[in-house]
Design a protein around this motif. Structure first.
Motif, PDB file in Angstrom:
ATOM      1  N   GLU A  62       0.746  -1.116   0.012  1.00 49.47           N
ATOM      2  CA  GLU A  62      -0.120  -0.015   0.054  1.00 49.47           C
ATOM      3  C   GLU A  62       0.910   1.188   0.079  1.00 49.47           C
ATOM      4  OE1 GLU A  62      -3.586   0.780   0.046  1.00 49.47           O
ATOM      5  OE2 GLU A  62      -2.393   2.717  -0.207  1.00 49.47           O
ATOM      6  N   GLU A  89       5.090   0.635  -4.527  1.00 50.63           N
ATOM      7  CA  GLU A  89       4.414   0.607  -5.448  1.00 50.63           C
ATOM      8  C   GLU A  89       4.387  -0.854  -6.005  1.00 50.63           C
ATOM      9  OE1 GLU A  89       2.785   0.567  -9.030  1.00 50.63           O
ATOM     10  OE2 GLU A  89       4.913   0.086  -9.071  1.00 50.63           O
ATOM     11  N   THR A 187     -14.104  -5.223   2.052  1.00 49.16           N
ATOM     12  CA  THR A 187     -12.948  -4.096   2.222  1.00 49.16           C
ATOM     13  C   THR A 187     -13.856  -3.012   2.193  1.00 49.16           C
ATOM     14  OG1 THR A 187     -12.917  -3.567   0.010  1.00 49.16           O
ATOM     15  CG2 THR A 187     -11.492  -5.139   0.511  1.00 49.16           C
TER      16      THR A 187
END
Ligand SMILES: C[S@@+](CC[C@H](N)C(=O)[O-])C[C@H]1O[C@@H](n2cnc3c(N)ncnc32)[C@H](O)[C@@H]1O
Length: 210
Positions: A62, A89, A187
């Protein structure tokens, strides 16, 4: 330049990326199948899954600083020893930091869709990324992807389709996932989209044995 993260807690790895593939045994101090989630946001899925599967090892990628700090705090509060986080990344991490056949599952929920044509090259799912996914997943390794963006769904389905012998992927479009499938939000974005009653698009499958 990235703002530095607090001192290493054992969960979060803000240090320079390793020059060679990450050694899971060294990182976790134990062996187990490794699952990786890209863009895990505040970590709702990663944290729940890690609690439900203490025998498995979970890696979160993240790049938002605030999010990795939130996940780290919650993992510590919940005593989860099977989570590690990288503020990195994803495409770069896959290319440079993952060894061959090092992952048992890949999760990607509601990635940034980059809707404008001139931004499509910023989408995570590209031919190069799928070549890396092929390399790093074990045969039979699980793939779970969800998006609320029809255009990105079609783009991803087309890309996976080019690798038919390598990935066995089922596409599913669900208008009212909560009603039809009793899907609870996995999520934070999924919770929000379910509340809004949006159609959701799924690509689920595995890497084949070839
Ligand atoms: C739209 S949010 C979805 C968050 C979470 N998956 C959810 O469903 O609630 C996308 C997240 O992915 C992260 N992200 C986007 N592209 C990324 C990349 N290439 N590498 C790492 N993280 C990325 C963003 O910082 C953001 O937190």
């Amino acid at each position: 330049m990235k703002k530095p993260l607090p001192a290493d807690s054992g969960i979060l790895f803000p240090k320079d990326l390793p020059a060679e593939p990450v050694d899971w045994l060294r990182l976790f101090g134990k062996e187990g199948p490794v699952e990786l989630e890209v863009g895990c946001g505040k970590g709702r899925y990663l944290l729940e899954r890690a609690a439900d599967h203490p025998d498995r090892l979970f890696v979160g990628l993240e790049f938002a600083r605030a999010y990795v700090l939130t996940i780290e705090k919650r993992a510590r509060q919940r005593g989860l020893a099977n989570i590690r986080l990288f503020r990195e990344e994803a495409a770069r991490f896959f290319r440079d930091c993952l060894g061959d056949r090092s992952l048992h599952a890949f999760h990607l929920f509601y990635p940034d869709p980059w809707p404008k044509t001139r931004h499509h090259r910023r989408r995570l799912i590209q031919d190069e990324f799928l070549a890396d996914l092929r390399r790093v997943l074990v045969p039979g390794g699980i793939i779970q992807i969800a998006t609320d963006h029809e255009g990105y769904f079609e783009w991803m389905a087309r890309k996976f389709n080019q690798w038919k012998g390598t990935f066995l992927i089922e596409a599913d479009i669900i208008d009212s996932p909560r009603k039809r499938h009793g899907l609870k939000g996995r999520t934070n974005y999924e919770v929000r989209f379910l509340e809004e009653g949006r159609p959701l698009y799924f690509l689920n499958g595995q890497r084949t044995g070839f």
